[in-house]
Design a protein around this motif. Sequence first.
Motif, PDB file in Angstrom:
ATOM      1  N   THR A 183       0.781  -1.247  -0.158  1.00 24.31           N
ATOM      2  CA  THR A 183       0.010  -0.153  -0.053  1.00 24.31           C
ATOM      3  C   THR A 183       0.850   1.207   0.122  1.00 24.31           C
ATOM      4  OG1 THR A 183      -1.602  -1.173   1.253  1.00 24.31           O
ATOM      5  CG2 THR A 183      -1.890   1.222   1.253  1.00 24.31           C
ATOM      6  N   LEU A 184       0.765   1.988  -1.076  1.00 23.90           N
ATOM      7  CA  LEU A 184       1.602   3.175  -1.110  1.00 23.90           C
ATOM      8  C   LEU A 184       0.703   4.392  -0.638  1.00 23.90           C
ATOM      9  CD1 LEU A 184       2.979   2.783  -4.536  1.00 23.90           C
ATOM     10  CD2 LEU A 184       3.983   2.151  -2.544  1.00 23.90           C
TER      11      LEU A 184
ATOM     12  N   VAL B  42      -4.811  -3.248  -9.041  1.00 28.39           N
ATOM     13  CA  VAL B  42      -4.738  -1.837  -8.677  1.00 28.39           C
ATOM     14  C   VAL B  42      -5.933  -1.313  -8.032  1.00 28.39           C
ATOM     15  CG1 VAL B  42      -4.218   0.377  -9.752  1.00 28.39           C
ATOM     16  CG2 VAL B  42      -3.023  -1.537 -10.809  1.00 28.39           C
ATOM     17  N   ALA B  43      -5.880  -1.144  -6.705  1.00 20.92           N
ATOM     18  CA  ALA B  43      -6.857  -0.335  -6.054  1.00 20.92           C
ATOM     19  C   ALA B  43      -7.961  -1.584  -5.989  1.00 20.92           C
ATOM     20  CB  ALA B  43      -7.217   0.922  -6.540  1.00 20.92           C
ATOM     21  N   GLY B  44      -7.715  -2.812  -5.719  1.00 15.29           N
ATOM     22  CA  GLY B  44      -8.644  -3.807  -5.743  1.00 15.29           C
ATOM     23  C   GLY B  44      -9.212  -4.047  -7.040  1.00 15.29           C
TER      24      GLY B  44
ATOM     25  N   GLU C 292      -4.962   2.779 -18.857  1.00 20.49           N
ATOM     26  CA  GLU C 292      -5.821   3.632 -18.204  1.00 20.49           C
ATOM     27  C   GLU C 292      -5.670   3.650 -16.620  1.00 20.49           C
ATOM     28  OE1 GLU C 292     -10.662   4.646 -18.183  1.00 20.49           O
ATOM     29  OE2 GLU C 292      -9.690   3.675 -20.136  1.00 20.49           O
ATOM     30  N   VAL C 293      -5.922   2.250 -16.138  1.00 22.38           N
ATOM     31  CA  VAL C 293      -6.185   1.950 -14.731  1.00 22.38           C
ATOM     32  C   VAL C 293      -4.874   2.347 -13.993  1.00 22.38           C
ATOM     33  CG1 VAL C 293      -6.067  -0.006 -13.117  1.00 22.38           C
ATOM     34  CG2 VAL C 293      -7.562  -0.035 -14.981  1.00 22.38           C
ATOM     35  N   LEU C 294      -3.711   2.133 -14.661  1.00 24.12           N
ATOM     36  CA  LEU C 294      -2.268   2.699 -13.980  1.00 24.12           C
ATOM     37  C   LEU C 294      -2.351   4.341 -13.943  1.00 24.12           C
ATOM     38  CD1 LEU C 294       0.166   0.157 -15.344  1.00 24.12           C
ATOM     39  CD2 LEU C 294      -0.393   0.585 -12.973  1.00 24.12           C
TER      40      LEU C 294
ATOM     41  N   LEU D 268      -2.951   3.608  -1.844  1.00 25.65           N
ATOM     42  CA  LEU D 268      -3.141   2.778  -3.070  1.00 25.65           C
ATOM     43  C   LEU D 268      -2.695   1.305  -2.822  1.00 25.65           C
ATOM     44  CD1 LEU D 268      -3.960   2.753  -6.270  1.00 25.65           C
ATOM     45  CD2 LEU D 268      -1.602   3.363  -6.724  1.00 25.65           C
ATOM     46  N   ALA D 269      -3.569   0.553  -3.016  1.00 24.36           N
ATOM     47  CA  ALA D 269      -2.995  -0.950  -2.673  1.00 24.36           C
ATOM     48  C   ALA D 269      -2.647  -1.567  -4.064  1.00 24.36           C
ATOM     49  CB  ALA D 269      -4.242  -1.742  -2.035  1.00 24.36           C
ATOM     50  N   LEU D 270      -1.607  -2.273  -4.335  1.00 27.58           N
ATOM     51  CA  LEU D 270      -1.191  -2.806  -5.374  1.00 27.58           C
ATOM     52  C   LEU D 270      -1.010  -4.361  -5.196  1.00 27.58           C
ATOM     53  CD1 LEU D 270       1.482  -0.197  -6.702  1.00 27.58           C
ATOM     54  CD2 LEU D 270      -0.993  -0.535  -7.535  1.00 27.58           C
TER      55      LEU D 270
END
Length: 126
Positions: A32-33, A93-95, A108-110, A120-122
Amino acid sequence: PPCNLPRPRGGEPYLCEDAQTSDGCAGRVSVTLTAPGPLGLGFGFGDAADPENVDASAVGDGRPVRVSVTEVRRGSQAEAHPRLVVGLVLTRVAGVSIGGMSLAEADEVLGRAVGGARPLALGFEQ
């Protein structure tokens, strides 16, 4: 070996450190950042069906891509997570699972994640 089972602590079961930080699986890495701004990671896109094919122009046709970590930048928030290393494959990326996404969809998601809210959870796989 990594732990993926609850262990008793003071009579109550708890997940050991490995299970808490890697979804209980040895080949997974979850981070998680929390800081705003750049993630400190470089990503490369390859053909999901042929991981050796890393030619971005070859995967721009809508086929599913594999997103791999190509760089962990020095001094970045990503570098503060020692399990983040070059070669990991980004899976969430974020769930949101990015498995099966095209290059445009994954990009796009990135893009939204880089400029988006924190934390932000990765999720990654080795």
